[in-house]
Design an enzyme around this catalytic site. Sequence first.
Site, PDB file in Angstrom:
ATOM      1  N   ILE A 170       0.829  -1.204   0.000  1.00  0.00           N
ATOM      2  CA  ILE A 170       0.000   0.000   0.000  1.00  0.00           C
ATOM      3  C   ILE A 170       0.871   1.266   0.000  1.00  0.00           C
ATOM      4  O   ILE A 170       0.512   2.280  -0.610  1.00  0.00           O
ATOM      5  CB  ILE A 170      -1.021   0.008   1.175  1.00  0.00           C
ATOM      6  CG1 ILE A 170      -2.018   1.155   1.029  1.00  0.00           C
ATOM      7  CG2 ILE A 170      -0.354   0.063   2.524  1.00  0.00           C
ATOM      8  CD1 ILE A 170      -2.838   1.088  -0.220  1.00  0.00           C
TER       9      ILE A 170
ATOM     10  N   ARG B 265       3.478   1.771  -1.611  1.00  0.00           N
ATOM     11  CA  ARG B 265       3.898   2.068  -2.994  1.00  0.00           C
ATOM     12  C   ARG B 265       2.852   2.961  -3.676  1.00  0.00           C
ATOM     13  O   ARG B 265       3.190   3.935  -4.327  1.00  0.00           O
ATOM     14  CB  ARG B 265       4.054   0.781  -3.814  1.00  0.00           C
ATOM     15  CG  ARG B 265       5.115  -0.159  -3.324  1.00  0.00           C
ATOM     16  CD  ARG B 265       5.272  -1.321  -4.304  1.00  0.00           C
ATOM     17  NE  ARG B 265       5.774  -0.844  -5.588  1.00  0.00           N
ATOM     18  CZ  ARG B 265       7.026  -0.501  -5.799  1.00  0.00           C
ATOM     19  NH1 ARG B 265       7.921  -0.621  -4.842  1.00  0.00           N
ATOM     20  NH2 ARG B 265       7.403  -0.061  -6.975  1.00  0.00           N
TER      21      ARG B 265
ATOM     22  N   TYR C   6      12.703   2.010  11.924  1.00  0.00           N
ATOM     23  CA  TYR C   6      11.639   3.015  12.053  1.00  0.00           C
ATOM     24  C   TYR C   6      12.062   4.100  13.059  1.00  0.00           C
ATOM     25  O   TYR C   6      11.692   5.262  12.913  1.00  0.00           O
ATOM     26  CB  TYR C   6      10.334   2.354  12.493  1.00  0.00           C
ATOM     27  CG  TYR C   6       9.856   1.209  11.598  1.00  0.00           C
ATOM     28  CD1 TYR C   6      10.209   1.148  10.253  1.00  0.00           C
ATOM     29  CD2 TYR C   6       9.041   0.203  12.106  1.00  0.00           C
ATOM     30  CE1 TYR C   6       9.767   0.107   9.441  1.00  0.00           C
ATOM     31  CE2 TYR C   6       8.590  -0.839  11.304  1.00  0.00           C
ATOM     32  CZ  TYR C   6       8.966  -0.884   9.968  1.00  0.00           C
ATOM     33  OH  TYR C   6       8.512  -1.915   9.180  1.00  0.00           O
TER      34      TYR C   6
ATOM     35  N   LYS D 153      -5.550   2.111   8.027  1.00  0.00           N
ATOM     36  CA  LYS D 153      -6.660   1.468   8.719  1.00  0.00           C
ATOM     37  C   LYS D 153      -6.326  -0.009   8.921  1.00  0.00           C
ATOM     38  O   LYS D 153      -5.602  -0.555   8.084  1.00  0.00           O
ATOM     39  CB  LYS D 153      -7.980   1.672   7.967  1.00  0.00           C
ATOM     40  CG  LYS D 153      -7.950   1.328   6.453  1.00  0.00           C
ATOM     41  CD  LYS D 153      -7.955  -0.118   6.230  1.00  0.00           C
ATOM     42  CE  LYS D 153      -7.897  -0.773   5.021  1.00  0.00           C
ATOM     43  NZ  LYS D 153      -7.535  -2.145   4.941  1.00  0.00           N
TER      44      LYS D 153
ATOM     45  N   ARG E 257      -0.447 -11.558   6.092  1.00  0.00           N
ATOM     46  CA  ARG E 257      -1.141 -10.746   7.096  1.00  0.00           C
ATOM     47  C   ARG E 257      -2.661 -10.892   7.013  1.00  0.00           C
ATOM     48  O   ARG E 257      -3.364 -10.637   7.980  1.00  0.00           O
ATOM     49  CB  ARG E 257      -0.715  -9.275   7.021  1.00  0.00           C
ATOM     50  CG  ARG E 257      -1.133  -8.542   5.796  1.00  0.00           C
ATOM     51  CD  ARG E 257      -1.029  -7.034   5.936  1.00  0.00           C
ATOM     52  NE  ARG E 257      -1.655  -6.388   4.796  1.00  0.00           N
ATOM     53  CZ  ARG E 257      -2.974  -6.229   4.665  1.00  0.00           C
ATOM     54  NH1 ARG E 257      -3.793  -6.623   5.610  1.00  0.00           N
ATOM     55  NH2 ARG E 257      -3.466  -5.666   3.587  1.00  0.00           N
TER      56      ARG E 257
HETATM   57  N1  LIG Z   1      -6.116   1.999   2.380  1.00  0.00           N
HETATM   58  C1  LIG Z   1      -6.040   0.964   1.574  1.00  0.00           C
HETATM   59  O1  LIG Z   1      -6.589   0.954   0.479  1.00  0.00           O
HETATM   60  C2  LIG Z   1      -5.215  -0.212   1.985  1.00  0.00           C
HETATM   61  C3  LIG Z   1      -4.922  -1.203   1.045  1.00  0.00           C
HETATM   62  C4  LIG Z   1      -4.105  -2.256   1.445  1.00  0.00           C
HETATM   63  C5  LIG Z   1      -3.633  -2.305   2.745  1.00  0.00           C
HETATM   64  N2  LIG Z   1      -3.950  -1.342   3.633  1.00  0.00           N
HETATM   65  C6  LIG Z   1      -3.466  -1.391   5.024  1.00  0.00           C
HETATM   66  O2  LIG Z   1      -2.072  -1.170   5.012  1.00  0.00           O
HETATM   67  C7  LIG Z   1      -1.417  -2.000   5.945  1.00  0.00           C
HETATM   68  C8  LIG Z   1      -0.284  -2.721   5.223  1.00  0.00           C
HETATM   69  O3  LIG Z   1      -0.814  -3.518   4.193  1.00  0.00           O
HETATM   70  P1  LIG Z   1       0.081  -3.987   2.938  1.00  0.00           P
HETATM   71  O4  LIG Z   1      -0.834  -4.764   2.074  1.00  0.00           O
HETATM   72  O5  LIG Z   1       0.821  -2.863   2.362  1.00  0.00           O
HETATM   73  O6  LIG Z   1       1.075  -4.986   3.680  1.00  0.00           O
HETATM   74  P2  LIG Z   1       2.510  -5.475   3.211  1.00  0.00           P
HETATM   75  O7  LIG Z   1       2.670  -5.359   1.737  1.00  0.00           O
HETATM   76  O8  LIG Z   1       2.705  -6.808   3.835  1.00  0.00           O
HETATM   77  O9  LIG Z   1       3.496  -4.419   3.857  1.00  0.00           O
HETATM   78  C9  LIG Z   1       3.565  -4.204   5.218  1.00  0.00           C
HETATM   79  C10 LIG Z   1       4.983  -3.756   5.579  1.00  0.00           C
HETATM   80  O10 LIG Z   1       5.047  -3.731   6.994  1.00  0.00           O
HETATM   81  C11 LIG Z   1       6.382  -3.942   7.419  1.00  0.00           C
HETATM   82  N3  LIG Z   1       6.402  -4.855   8.565  1.00  0.00           N
HETATM   83  C12 LIG Z   1       6.817  -4.535   9.809  1.00  0.00           C
HETATM   84  N4  LIG Z   1       6.763  -5.569  10.636  1.00  0.00           N
HETATM   85  C13 LIG Z   1       6.295  -6.599   9.906  1.00  0.00           C
HETATM   86  C14 LIG Z   1       6.037  -7.962  10.210  1.00  0.00           C
HETATM   87  N5  LIG Z   1       6.267  -8.490  11.421  1.00  0.00           N
HETATM   88  N6  LIG Z   1       5.556  -8.734   9.221  1.00  0.00           N
HETATM   89  C15 LIG Z   1       5.307  -8.235   7.999  1.00  0.00           C
HETATM   90  N7  LIG Z   1       5.561  -6.937   7.657  1.00  0.00           N
HETATM   91  C16 LIG Z   1       6.051  -6.133   8.605  1.00  0.00           C
HETATM   92  C17 LIG Z   1       7.129  -4.471   6.206  1.00  0.00           C
HETATM   93  O11 LIG Z   1       7.998  -3.437   5.795  1.00  0.00           O
HETATM   94  P3  LIG Z   1       9.575  -3.447   6.077  1.00  0.00           P
HETATM   95  O12 LIG Z   1       9.987  -4.862   6.287  1.00  0.00           O
HETATM   96  O13 LIG Z   1      10.109  -2.858   4.831  1.00  0.00           O
HETATM   97  O14 LIG Z   1       9.815  -2.599   7.262  1.00  0.00           O
HETATM   98  C18 LIG Z   1       6.075  -4.706   5.149  1.00  0.00           C
HETATM   99  O15 LIG Z   1       6.529  -4.401   3.858  1.00  0.00           O
HETATM  100  C19 LIG Z   1      -2.493  -2.922   6.520  1.00  0.00           C
HETATM  101  O16 LIG Z   1      -2.803  -2.556   7.830  1.00  0.00           O
HETATM  102  C20 LIG Z   1      -3.694  -2.746   5.610  1.00  0.00           C
HETATM  103  O17 LIG Z   1      -4.933  -2.763   6.302  1.00  0.00           O
HETATM  104  C21 LIG Z   1      -4.729  -0.295   3.264  1.00  0.00           C
END
Ligand SMILES: NC(=O)c1ccc[n+]([C@@H]2O[C@H](COP(=O)([O-])OP(=O)(O)OC[C@H]3O[C@@H](n4cnc5c(N)ncnc54)[C@H](OP(=O)(O)O)[C@@H]3O)[C@@H](O)[C@H]2O)c1
Length: 327
Positions: free
Chosen positions: A15, A17, A58, A97, A165
């Site tokens: 997200i 990105r 962070y 969120k 996740r």
């Molecule tokens: N608003 C929207 O439209 C929308 C859409 C999708 C997701 N989201 C929200 O955004 C959040 C992230 O979602 P995402 O899909 O972007 O997830 P993601 O691709 O898995 O990215 C999450 C990032 O969190 C970091 N991280 C820190 N501790 C972690 C752990 N123990 N395990 C995994 N990752 C960890 C990682 O970054 P580093 O390792 O680089 O530090 C990872 O790249 C969620 O809470 C989701 O609800 C919102």
Amino acid sequence: MNKVINWGIIAPGRIARKFASDLKLVENANLLAIASRDIDKAREFAKEFGADRFYGSYEELVHDPDVDVVYVASPHVFHFEHSLLCLENGKHVLCEKPMGMNARQVMELARVADQRNLFLMEAFWTNFIPSFVKFRELVANGVIGDIKVIQADFGFKANYDINARTFNKELGGGSLLDIGLYPVFLALELAGEPDQIKASAIIGSTGVDETCSMIFNYPEKGIVANLSSSFLVSTPTEALIYGTLGTIKMHAQWHAPTRISIFKDGKEDVLKFDEPGFGYEHEIQEVVSCLLDGLTESKSFPLTKSILLHQALDRVRAEIGLRYKYD
Ligand SMILES: NC(=O)c1ccc[n+]([C@@H]2O[C@H](COP(=O)([O-])OP(=O)(O)OC[C@H]3O[C@@H](n4cnc5c(N)ncnc54)[C@H](OP(=O)(O)O)[C@@H]3O)[C@@H](O)[C@H]2O)c1
């Protein structure tokens, strides 16, 4: 005012990105710094999106004196900890969120932000998308009369990976907190806090809700909301609002609508909307405008709305028997 708001991003995942790409569309916003647990990843992300600084933790980012506001984009379970880290180091926060795993965490963040006079907002992007704002205006202007039934779903067939996740309980998995909160948000926007909530879910092998169905009842207002979320199947992902004079439909994906139909007097009027980016620039613009105006909360999506949202999610979880270790 010519001041530019400098942004930092914590957790550059999927997200983040889209967010970084849309940030380029916002005037007075500069992506200054990226923080990942992996410095190489932070460097790559910073290079791709034109951020000058990158960090391998962070903690380093929140100590950068030039970062004004941090976008927290880690998995749900870390939102509280990472937002708190930012606030305690004097940074304004836009948190993805769900802003917390429950209403208690959201209220605590709101308390700290208030105590430190810092801006805090949940990144509820739908609230700021012009098509959704138009939809809200149509309803408020009585175009479909009094609302009687709200129907909204959000479902897609997620890749079944117990470590992702989406399904991993340790990472706050489950459809409700991830996508079910959109239909819940819609019901709260249109009808407020429900008198009764009934819900039923399919809890999968990882202990989280893979599908969740909810009914919000407002006997005094004469409104019923029929809401659902699913990671098991693709559902239409539409929202239909039935009123005494007509119906409004936000077509898929309704949480970032590009087409809205008004059914009234035997006719269908269709409104179409274009988005220059992914749709996140509007929430970013809101944060930038609030910071430039010296506000600590958005008037359009204040913390009371986040608290109401999370209280409703807590009530749904109590109904389906889903507890996380933070409860
Ligand atoms: N608003 C929207 O439209 C929308 C859409 C999708 C997701 N989201 C929200 O955004 C959040 C992230 O979602 P995402 O899909 O972007 O997830 P993601 O691709 O898995 O990215 C999450 C990032 O969190 C970091 N991280 C820190 N501790 C972690 C752990 N123990 N395990 C995994 N990752 C960890 C990682 O970054 P580093 O390792 O680089 O530090 C990872 O790249 C969620 O809470 C989701 O609800 C919102």
